[in-house]
Motif scaffolding. Structure first.
Motif, mmCIF file in Angstrom:
data_model
loop_
_atom_site.group_PDB
_atom_site.id
_atom_site.type_symbol
_atom_site.label_atom_id
_atom_site.label_comp_id
_atom_site.label_asym_id
_atom_site.label_seq_id
_atom_site.Cartn_x
_atom_site.Cartn_y
_atom_site.Cartn_z
ATOM 1 N N HIS A 104 0.801 -1.142 -0.107
ATOM 2 C CA HIS A 104 0.066 0.039 0.101
ATOM 3 C C HIS A 104 0.934 1.238 -0.002
ATOM 4 O O HIS A 104 1.897 1.256 0.878
ATOM 5 C CB HIS A 104 -0.891 -0.001 1.190
ATOM 6 N N HIS B 211 0.996 4.754 0.995
ATOM 7 C CA HIS B 211 0.251 5.295 2.065
ATOM 8 C C HIS B 211 -0.090 6.858 1.536
ATOM 9 O O HIS B 211 0.789 7.550 1.251
ATOM 10 C CB HIS B 211 0.857 5.481 3.299
ATOM 11 N N TRP C 26 5.156 7.103 2.225
ATOM 12 C CA TRP C 26 5.748 5.919 2.423
ATOM 13 C C TRP C 26 5.228 4.891 1.961
ATOM 14 O O TRP C 26 3.812 4.926 1.755
ATOM 15 C CB TRP C 26 6.059 5.756 4.042
ATOM 16 N N HIS D 223 4.186 0.579 2.254
ATOM 17 C CA HIS D 223 4.204 -0.673 3.388
ATOM 18 C C HIS D 223 3.493 -1.903 3.000
ATOM 19 O O HIS D 223 2.601 -1.864 2.504
ATOM 20 C CB HIS D 223 4.092 -0.240 4.874
HETATM 21 CU CU LIG Z 1 -0.617 2.967 5.576
#
Ligand SMILES: [Cu+2]
Length: 698
Positions: A344, A346, A432, A434
């Motif tokens: 994902h 973000h 970011w 993750h």
């Molecule tokens: Cu996230």
């Protein structure tokens, strides 16, 4: 996403043409443009499509059908004889401590003993900057290497399993040669590549002791429903190849992919962040005095340290080809994390098929092509003519970009910019990405599946010396046209815990939230970073899974009464709060910078001082971008500063509250190790409150 514009052309066609005819001008490209309304399918999958909607449709009345549905985790957990493996089997709960905790007031780490530190002293290792993935131009004319994704083999610990290949990883140099191959093969496609077969199929079949029905090479589900939306319009113009893998030594394969190539600015010879030989040889450990992490303990991007950074550009669609090099055996995880993953990005404005949907996880041996359009919000409705230079792509002379404006085609970089569509106020900055695995996100992120992503644009250029009325000229450097990181620092702050052998540990039996007792910066325990006496940008990410922070920046000065915060009796130092400005939050550049200098009562509670050099509470996944001037506030070469965490947790359920900065610095508030029934535990405080990173002005 549905386009309202009628005059669309195929970026894919144009890029291919541009690549084969290097002298093709934007005008030529536009003339040969074709209408892509017919090329890009808009609407639900047709009834005969593999991904056609079938239900069950969930509602109160219709939930019965779910009872008999196959559990979401079915395939991920499978071991021999169609049985489910226990992914927590090998968790190293120490000394019989159980999920309910140790009964103390400070249950840190959650339900576990204090992490052993092997005699390591604080502030004794250098800071490591992020390593860039290094996106490359997607070019169909490059003859790509065709060596398939290598199989796991047995080998020596800690980087492989000596006995079982299905509990092991591919050999590190073989993995590196695979990743270092030219180009990308198979070439990215609109529909998932379900034709080619997962190269690990035979090994997986051997482990499961059954034949696989069909194991495609790409983990993205098949059919129209999972095809990349508006593929021709947002055809990828750059790509990254990487993998999720067990801890291993960095082979330095990305050295030449760093924008600075260890030759420019502070990353070049003589610079503060130069590394002789680049990242080659860097070991996966939190401190040189702490154990090397086992391939089953730590699962990072590339499997290596330092942590990775994606430098992407607004306006340039990108493919992140993410390979899964994790063990075939779901229990080869030291009791933490799941070997199936989903990624994902973000805060990104990404279509569903590339958004890391929790159930669209992919398996060891497979890859998943995430296509991130990288367009500015408002693309379909605002500035659709791409006339506003504030909405622009950051570039170097000679670079080109396909732009779908009124006159669609390949555009050439002019004065460091190419105008693009969309609302410039929506341009993003610090992101970011993750893991998002169903039920295992926290464990997998904790275990290393977290990377940072900087969005570069005309406004946020990563070049501090361009003053063209568009660029905000944030501290960065100027050796390159864009993307200078000399004074632009990605900083992920996260709490960890270690088992008795010093391996990464997580309490999987406590579902109220896990907090660690060791605070790390870029996964390093108490590092020391050298900085110049000048302005820096820090992009701070809370990379914890259950812990909030409140961070402050202080200068430590000699003499108990010299600084504005006096030392305690017996301390021969004191401290000054160091002001800074916040410029962005959660990837959004603020309209006005906010001064944390103690002059403004930012929250209107009558206390101005509390904001001086101290950030607001920072929640999990939240990002604050701040600018600190190490040449102001009486700072100079020789000055020593610390980042300090002031937010106390006593468990993973809830934040306890702020500890006054004075009490932390004077060590009036200090966690103390106590031994109860032979087990070391924390008392009198949260060990993660305190200094965690040192900054030396050079
Ligand atoms: Cu996230």
């Amino acid at each position: 996403m549905k386009s309202k514009k009628s005059a669309k052309v195929s970026a894919k066609t144009l890029i291919a043409q541009n690549a084969t005819a290097q002298n093709a001008t934007a005008q030529n490209a536009t003339e040969s443009a074709e209408n892509t309304q017919a090329l890009d399918y808009i609407g639900p999958p047709p009834a005969d499509d593999l991904s056609a909607f079938t239900g069950p449709i969930v509602s109160e009345e219709r939930s019965d059908g779910l009872v008999d549905a196959i559990p979401a985790m079915e395939g991920a957990l499978e071991i021999q004889n169609h049985k489910h493996g226990d992914p927590g089997l090998n968790n190293s709960l120490t000394n019989g401590i159980q999920a309910e905790g140790i009964g103390g007031q400070y249950d840190v780490p959650t339900g576990g003993a204090a992490s052993p530190m092997f005699g390591v002293l604080p502030f004794t290792q250098p800071f490591l900057r992020f390593e860039e993935f290094g996106p490359q131009k997607l070019d169909p004319t490059v003859s790509a290497g065709t060596v398939p994704f290598p199989l796991p083999t047995t080998g020596p610990a800690p980087y492989q399993d000596p006995i079982s290949s299905t509990a092991s990883a591919p050999e590190t140099t073989v993995l590196d040669s695979f990743l270092a191959q030219a180009g990308i093969f198979p070439y990215p496609t609109e529909f998932s590549n379900t034709i080619d077969i997962n190269p690990w199929t035979t090994a997986i079949e051997g482990f499961l002791e059954r034949a696989l029905d069909h194991a495609p090479m790409e983990g993205r589900p098949g059919g129209q429903g999972w095809a990349h939306q508006r593929w021709n319009e947002f055809f990828p113009q750059a790509y990254v190849k990487t993998l999720q893998g067990g801890a291993r030594i960095n082979g330095g394969i990305r050295n030449e992919l760093q924008m600075h190539t260890y030759r420019e600015g502070e990353f070049g010879p003589g610079g503060l962040y130069y590394l002789e030989g680049g990242t080659k040889g860097i070991e996966p450990r939190f401190h040189p005095g702490l154990p090397i992490q086992d391939h089953k303990s730590l699962w990072t991007w590339d499997g290596t340290f330092p942590l990775k950074l994606l430098m992407a550009r607004v306006g340039e669609p990108l493919v992140l080809r993410h390979y899964n090099a994790l063990p075939i055996d779901p229990t080869a995880n030291r009791g933490i994390g799941m070997h199936t993953i989903s990624t994902h990005e973000h805060n990104g404005h990404n279509p569903a098929e590339s958004d890391g949907f929790a159930n669209a996880f992919f398996f060891p041996g497979q890859y998943y092509d995430y296509r991130w359009p990288m367009q500015i919000a408002g693309y379909d409705t605002i500035n659709t003519t791409a006339k506003d230079p504030k909405a622009s792509y950051a570039c170097a002379p000679g670079e080109t970009l396909y732009v779908n404006d009124l006159n669609p085609g390949m555009k050439t970089c002019e004065n460091g910019l190419i105008n693009i569509r969309g609302d410039h106020r929506e341009i993003m900055s610090t992101h970011w990405f993750h893991d998002h695995m169903f039920d295992f996100t926290a464990q997998n992120v904790y275990k290393g599946n977290a990377a940072m992503m900087n969005y570069y644009s005309g406004k946020d250029r990563g070049n501090e010396s361009v003053h063209d009325g568009v660029n905000l000229a944030f501290p960065s450097g100027d050796a390159m046209a864009w993307g200078n990181r000399d004074y632009d620092v990605n900083l992920v702050v996260s709490d960890k815990a270690f088992d008795s052998e010093g391996q990464l540990w997580f309490n999987i039996f406590n579902l109220d939230g896990f907090i660690g007792d060791v605070l790390t910066a870029n996964y390093l325990y108490n590092p020391v970073m050298e900085v110049r006496a000048r302005s820096y940008r820090f992009r701070i990410l809370n990379g914890s899974v259950s812990r909030y922070f409140k961070l402050a920046l202080v200068e430590e000065v000699a003499g108990r009464t010299t600084g504005e915060i006096e030392g305690a009796v017996g301390q021969d130092v004191s401290w000054n709060r160091v002001p800074f400005h916040m410029i962005a939050n959660d990837g959004n550049i603020l309209e006005h910078a906010i001064a944390f200098d103690g002059k403004t009562d930012l929250d209107g509670d009558g206390d101005r001082l509390e904001h001086k050099g101290t950030l607001p509470q920072q929640s999990i996944a939240e990002r604050y971008d701040i600018i600190v001037d190490f040449a102001d506030h009486n700072l100079q070469p020789g000055s020593k500063l610390f980042f300090v965490n002031l937010l106390e947790h006593r468990n993973g359920k809830i934040v306890e509250g702020n500890v006054p900065l004075e009490q932390v610095l004077r060590e009036e508030y200090k966690a103390v190790l106590e031994v109860k029934d032979g087990v070391a535990t924390w008392g009198e405080g949260d060990p993660v409150v305190g200094k965690f990173m040192q900054l030396d002005v050079i």
